[in-house]
Design a protein around this motif. Structure first.
Motif, mmCIF file in Angstrom:
data_model
loop_
_atom_site.group_PDB
_atom_site.id
_atom_site.type_symbol
_atom_site.label_atom_id
_atom_site.label_comp_id
_atom_site.label_asym_id
_atom_site.label_seq_id
_atom_site.Cartn_x
_atom_site.Cartn_y
_atom_site.Cartn_z
ATOM 1 N N VAL A 238 0.833 -1.212 0.000
ATOM 2 C CA VAL A 238 0.000 0.000 0.000
ATOM 3 C C VAL A 238 0.866 1.261 0.000
ATOM 4 O O VAL A 238 0.615 2.206 -0.764
ATOM 5 N N SER A 239 1.907 1.291 0.860
ATOM 6 C CA SER A 239 2.785 2.469 0.904
ATOM 7 C C SER A 239 3.532 2.641 -0.418
ATOM 8 O O SER A 239 3.747 3.770 -0.878
ATOM 9 N N GLY A 240 3.905 1.523 -1.054
ATOM 10 C CA GLY A 240 4.556 1.595 -2.366
ATOM 11 C C GLY A 240 3.644 2.153 -3.434
ATOM 12 O O GLY A 240 4.060 2.975 -4.261
ATOM 13 N N ILE A 241 2.372 1.732 -3.413
ATOM 14 C CA ILE A 241 1.398 2.232 -4.397
ATOM 15 C C ILE A 241 1.179 3.735 -4.229
ATOM 16 O O ILE A 241 1.171 4.494 -5.216
ATOM 17 N N VAL A 242 1.024 4.186 -2.963
ATOM 18 C CA VAL A 242 0.806 5.615 -2.712
ATOM 19 C C VAL A 242 1.995 6.437 -3.190
ATOM 20 O O VAL A 242 1.844 7.458 -3.879
ATOM 21 N N ALA A 243 3.216 5.983 -2.844
ATOM 22 C CA ALA A 243 4.423 6.699 -3.280
ATOM 23 C C ALA A 243 4.541 6.685 -4.805
ATOM 24 O O ALA A 243 4.944 7.683 -5.419
ATOM 25 N N GLY A 244 4.175 5.559 -5.433
ATOM 26 C CA GLY A 244 4.240 5.452 -6.894
ATOM 27 C C GLY A 244 3.295 6.418 -7.580
ATOM 28 O O GLY A 244 3.659 7.063 -8.577
#
Length: 624
Positions: free
Chosen positions: A384-390
């Motif tokens: 989830v944190s990776g998707i938001v940062a992406g």
């Protein structure tokens, strides 16, 4: 209101009696050093030195990095002590929770998440831009003709699909396992350090010491298209310190941010094999390596090229071109990509661990606390944190958001320093029930008193009353409940006075330079107000708890660290503070809507009242 107030300041009890963890304990001390160096020694080393040398400090940039490193080491020492004291995942969030209470812990964790998300997105865009530049801007040219979503100040000029792909790949790597991520990080960090070693050695070989001794005649004899007509702005007064002490201090404030990143080591408390030893060593050694690298690169740059001729955008390749070593630019390009890769990994690595720690405590949604049984990583939090940062890296113009990272980081540094200052003077220590049990069986009386002063001092603590003597000449050699409370109050006063002092210094510089009597009187009063509680803390008895590492020179070092951090926070623009207020507003909606009711610590307190929340880990309290 009293009930809500108690909930806001309830502290977490940490059970140190067991090393059991759902994470995989696989990181060595070398892994932590590599993680710290990788996340701290980013691409800034290839660019920052040029900007500071040309516009702020000249050759005295080496002193800027020295001052900045000293300021960063103060924060690093505080993190190192807490790493030895509380070897658990969560970093500054957890340290705040066990010392100053839940609301401060949530504020710290919420801002750390923001810092890591923005850091990840901005570094990914920088990696994409650097790679695009190396291959001749083909990527940006292709997408410029196909897509355009530009909204000034909000959306970027074009979507950065390459940055999104990069974050997705690294998210997959982090989700796969921590040992694999550590191996990749070590390889990139090693390449980066090799390139920097080459730059430093080449700079000293090809450099000329005369570039540190330039005079006005040297400036007048140089003709260069980049030189403006204003000699004072471009050249200053010449010599080693062309822009004076003010230039060194301004440069040091900028260079301070070059050392941000080491705190990711503190999130590995449950993945390091021997965290109480590895975390302090990892933090201190990584900061030392980073200082040597920044010092060496800035020295070699200003030796190769006169500081007023340094190219801000591409300092090292242009410097090598000036000394006829143009092929060295390819080594610099490889090094900068490796540095950006390790920076990206360093920003992404701690992000899901802080989210997991907050979710496990019930302050964020519980589903983020899940640990995958096969990979031993917080899988959902990572994805989830990776998707938001992406998504941020893909669409947003991040220039206006980067300063928000600074608030989160500096707030965390300040709170960790406050926590070290408070905990060192408390009677109830973070003791492991297992250790207490062993001492009861095998230890002598003196050791039992050191580990748990309440054994012999309980009667004295009950009779102790507040008087002038307890402020400046306490009767006990070990901390008592009263002395601990005195320190709590004094640290709160110090934090408020330092905040007022920093605001005053920031907005009264001109008046102080003009020696305005009224302003000088106010400054003296503020310094006295700071000195009195500092002396009171200094006179209080310190805990003798044995740790692998302790911050020296208490209470001065943590207080100076708090001052530096708050002073830098006050320098940030009002727009940054408005964005910070919006982010905190969103966070408090989550906390007061969900976290305050679902806090694990609150549920534990309802089941069985704790004798001394957050600080007393006697066997009975830890069992709760």
């Amino acid at each position: 209101m009293t009930s809500v107030g108690k909930k806001l300041i309830r502290r977490r009890v940490v059970d140190l009696s067991s090393d059991d963890t759902r994470f995989a304990r696989c990181l060595s001390t070398l892994d932590l050093i590599s993680l710290g160096v990788g996340s701290t020694l980013g691409a800034g080393v290839y660019v920052l030195a040029g900007e500071v040398a040309k516009e702020m400090a000249g050759p005295s940039i080496v002193l800027c990095f020295l001052v900045a490193a000293f300021s960063s080491v103060l924060a690093g020492l505080c993190y190192a002590e807490f790493g030895a004291r509380v070897p658990k995942a969560g970093s500054a969030y957890l340290y705040s929770y066990v010392t100053v209470g839940e609301i401060w812990a949530f504020t710290t964790g919420w801002n750390l998440i923001l810092s890591y998300v923005i850091g990840t997105a901005s570094v990914a865009r920088a990696w994409s831009a650097a790679f695009d530049n190396i291959i001749g801007n083909h990527i940006s040219t292709f997408f410029a003709n196909k897509t355009s979503v530009h909204l000034p100040g909000v959306l970027a000029e074009r979507p950065d699909f390459f940055a999104l792909i990069l974050i997705v790949l690294l998210t997959a790597l982090l989700a796969f396992g921590v040992s694999e991520s550590a191996l990749v990080n070590k390889i990139f960090t090693a390449v980066n350090l090799l390139v920097l070693s080459f730059v430093i050695i080449a700079g000293f070989v090809k450099g000329n010491i005369k570039n540190w001794q330039l005079s006005k005649e040297d400036y007048a004899n140089v003709t260069h298209p980049d030189l403006g007509v204003d000699m004072k702005t471009a050249f200053g007064s010449g010599g080693f310190v062309p822009f004076g002490l003010e230039g060194i201090l301004t440069g040091a404030a900028t260079c301070f941010y070059a050392f941000v990143g080491f705190d990711c080591i503190a999130t590995t408390g449950e993945e390091a094999r021997n965290p109480q030893r590895s975390i302090p060593i990892g933090i201190i050694v990584s900061l030392f390596i980073c200082f040597v690298a920044y010092f060496g690169v800035s020295a070699s740059l200003t030796l190769m090229v006169p500081y007023f001729l340094v190219n801000k955008k591409s300092p090292l390749p242009e410097a090598f071109k000036a000394v006829n070593w143009e092929p060295a630019r390819y080594a610099v390009a490889v090094g900068s990509l490796c540095a950006l890769s390790t920076s990206l990994l360093g920003a992404m690595f701690p992000m899901p661990r802080v989210i997991h720690a907050m979710a496990e405590d019930g302050l964020l949604f519980k589903l983020f606390s899940n640990i995958n049984g096969r990979t031993k990583t917080p899988l959902l939090a990572t994805i989830v944190s990776g998707i938001v940062a992406g998504v941020l890296a893909l669409l947003l113009d991040l220039k206006n958001l980067v300063d928000l990272m600074s608030i989160g980081t500096l707030l965390a540094y300040s709170l960790v320093a406050v926590c070290v200052l408070i905990l060192r003077y408390q009677s109830g220590q973070l003791n492991s029930p297992k250790a207490m049990e062993m001492l009861e069986l095998n230890g002598n009386e003196e050791e039992r008193v050191v580990m748990n002063p309440s054994i012999t001092a309980a009667g004295a603590q009950q009779k102790e009353t507040l008087s002038w003597t307890t402020f400046f000449s306490p009767s006990s050699d070990t901390p008592t409940v009263l002395s601990g409370r005195i320190v709590y109050v004094c640290v709160s006063v110090i934090a408020m006075v330092i905040t007022g002092l920093c605001v005053f210094l920031t907005f009264s510089v001109a008046a102080l330079k003009d020696a305005s009597v009224g302003y000088i009187v106010v400054l003296v009063l503020l310094l006295v107000a700071l000195l009195v509680p500092t002396i009171i803390i200094w006179r209080q008895p310190q805990s003798n708890t044995r740790l692998n590492f302790k911050v020296p020179f208490l209470p001065l070092l943590p207080i100076f660290s708090i001052f530096v951090n708050i002073l830098l926070m006050v320098q940030l623009s009002h727009v940054t503070w408005m964005l910070f207020a919006v982010w905190m507003g969103l966070g408090f909606v989550i906390y007061f809507g969900y976290g305050i009711r679902n806090s694990v610590e609150g549920k534990n307190a309802e089941e069985k009242p704790l004798h001394h929340p957050g600080l007393d880990l006697s066997p009975s309290a830890a069992a709760v």
